[in-house]
Design a protein around this motif. Sequence first.
Motif, mmCIF file in Angstrom:
data_model
loop_
_atom_site.group_PDB
_atom_site.id
_atom_site.type_symbol
_atom_site.label_atom_id
_atom_site.label_comp_id
_atom_site.label_asym_id
_atom_site.label_seq_id
_atom_site.Cartn_x
_atom_site.Cartn_y
_atom_site.Cartn_z
ATOM 1 N N THR A 1 -10.513 1.509 -1.609
ATOM 2 C CA THR A 1 -9.470 0.980 -0.738
ATOM 3 C C THR A 1 -9.846 1.186 0.723
ATOM 4 O O THR A 1 -10.246 2.285 1.118
ATOM 5 C CB THR A 1 -8.132 1.687 -1.034
ATOM 6 O OG1 THR A 1 -7.746 1.418 -2.379
ATOM 7 C CG2 THR A 1 -7.041 1.232 -0.083
ATOM 8 N N ASN B 1 -7.876 0.720 4.289
ATOM 9 C CA ASN B 1 -6.527 0.434 4.772
ATOM 10 C C ASN B 1 -6.274 1.147 6.094
ATOM 11 O O ASN B 1 -5.536 2.131 6.171
ATOM 12 C CB ASN B 1 -5.497 0.867 3.721
ATOM 13 C CG ASN B 1 -4.111 0.311 3.993
ATOM 14 O OD1 ASN B 1 -3.945 -0.608 4.788
ATOM 15 N ND2 ASN B 1 -3.111 0.869 3.327
ATOM 16 N N GLY C 1 -10.354 -4.321 -0.155
ATOM 17 C CA GLY C 1 -10.965 -3.358 -1.054
ATOM 18 C C GLY C 1 -11.656 -3.979 -2.235
ATOM 19 O O GLY C 1 -11.937 -5.189 -2.260
ATOM 20 N N VAL D 1 -3.617 -1.178 -3.401
ATOM 21 C CA VAL D 1 -4.853 -0.425 -3.628
ATOM 22 C C VAL D 1 -5.977 -1.392 -3.971
ATOM 23 O O VAL D 1 -5.746 -2.540 -4.369
ATOM 24 C CB VAL D 1 -4.704 0.605 -4.770
ATOM 25 C CG1 VAL D 1 -3.771 1.735 -4.373
ATOM 26 C CG2 VAL D 1 -4.204 -0.069 -6.048
ATOM 27 N N VAL E 1 -5.175 -4.488 -1.589
ATOM 28 C CA VAL E 1 -4.600 -3.928 -0.362
ATOM 29 C C VAL E 1 -4.019 -5.013 0.536
ATOM 30 O O VAL E 1 -2.904 -4.899 1.045
ATOM 31 C CB VAL E 1 -5.655 -3.120 0.420
ATOM 32 C CG1 VAL E 1 -5.072 -2.615 1.736
ATOM 33 C CG2 VAL E 1 -6.148 -1.956 -0.401
#
Length: 364
Positions: free
Chosen positions: A35, A37, A44, A163, A167
């Motif tokens: 991931t 972020n 991701g 995730v 994401v």
Amino acid sequence: MGLSKPFLDTISTDSVRGPLNLITDVPGVTVGQTTFNSGTHHTGITVVKPTTDNVFLNKLPAAAHVINGFGKSTGLVQINELGTLETPIVLTNTFAVGTAETALAEDMMAENPAIGDTTSTVNPVIMECNDGDINDIRDVFITKEDVLKTLHHTGQSFEEGTVGAGVGMSCYDLKGGIGSASRVIKIDGKSFTMGALVLSNYGFLRDLNIYNVPVGEKLAAFNAEKKQKEKGSIVTILATDIPFNSRQLTRIAKRASVGITRTGAFIGNGSGEIVLAFSTANRISHYPKTELSSQAAITDDKIDRYFRMTVSVVEEAILSVLTHATTLNDRKGNPRLSLQDALQGYQTHYQDPEVARLQTQLGI
């Protein structure tokens, strides 16, 4: 995981949830995620490994079905020609497909030195959705090393929602992402499992329907919709240890569209809906020792209950995306609300008893 509360809209009456309620309830299937972020990077990688052994040497019956083909996937043509899957499956954003394909090919060559030398090349399977509304997709920063790390770190437990490849995704103009669910069914006294994993990035808010509650209409009247055209996508992976052949898996994959549309989608012109289904019950050797082969398969006149199972597990996986995803500010700083936050905001103004019941039923 899947939904935290019992699934209320099941079309499959003779199957039950698996112990994890994830695609990894299918024996041998594992999932890994990486991931990103932060800042303008909201993207991701999600990897589905179909077996724990060498899938190139011992391929799986598989099929791909393109519901609407606005997508940039790799490997599907050969799957539908030969009916086999011979690599893990990598999900990511649109502009990372090339990097992911190179990384997966290199990983398969490292495991199988004969590839491209004394035997054939390999068919890497990469699928994608466009996360450019939330992620700065023009900054193509995912590397081969990121993909390789994800391939080498998979397991039975994994998170859902905001995730991995999910994401930067949206679902019905709310926060989308990764969702999963599973079903267990008895066949001749033995238990078999089907699992779904979705990368959900599609839909108009006003169309969202959950348990026959037109919640999208309510939310759309309260929150302005963010798009005018359907340009999203959903990738669905179906894994099972039920002995289906590739022709039957094509039929199974087609039924995923019913699970998708039960939540309100209409499958628009600019949307990419792609399904990949595989079975771990039969193996196809890369180096067969005999010319004749045999595979167990479900009889076709009994297949309706597996169609129902498919619809149910896909629908729950999509709802699981919506219940697990969390509110995220997009690359321009604007919030993409989760379903939970959108419903709570709506309820502060209206105190709608129908929405309150839905919140309870979803566990949010």
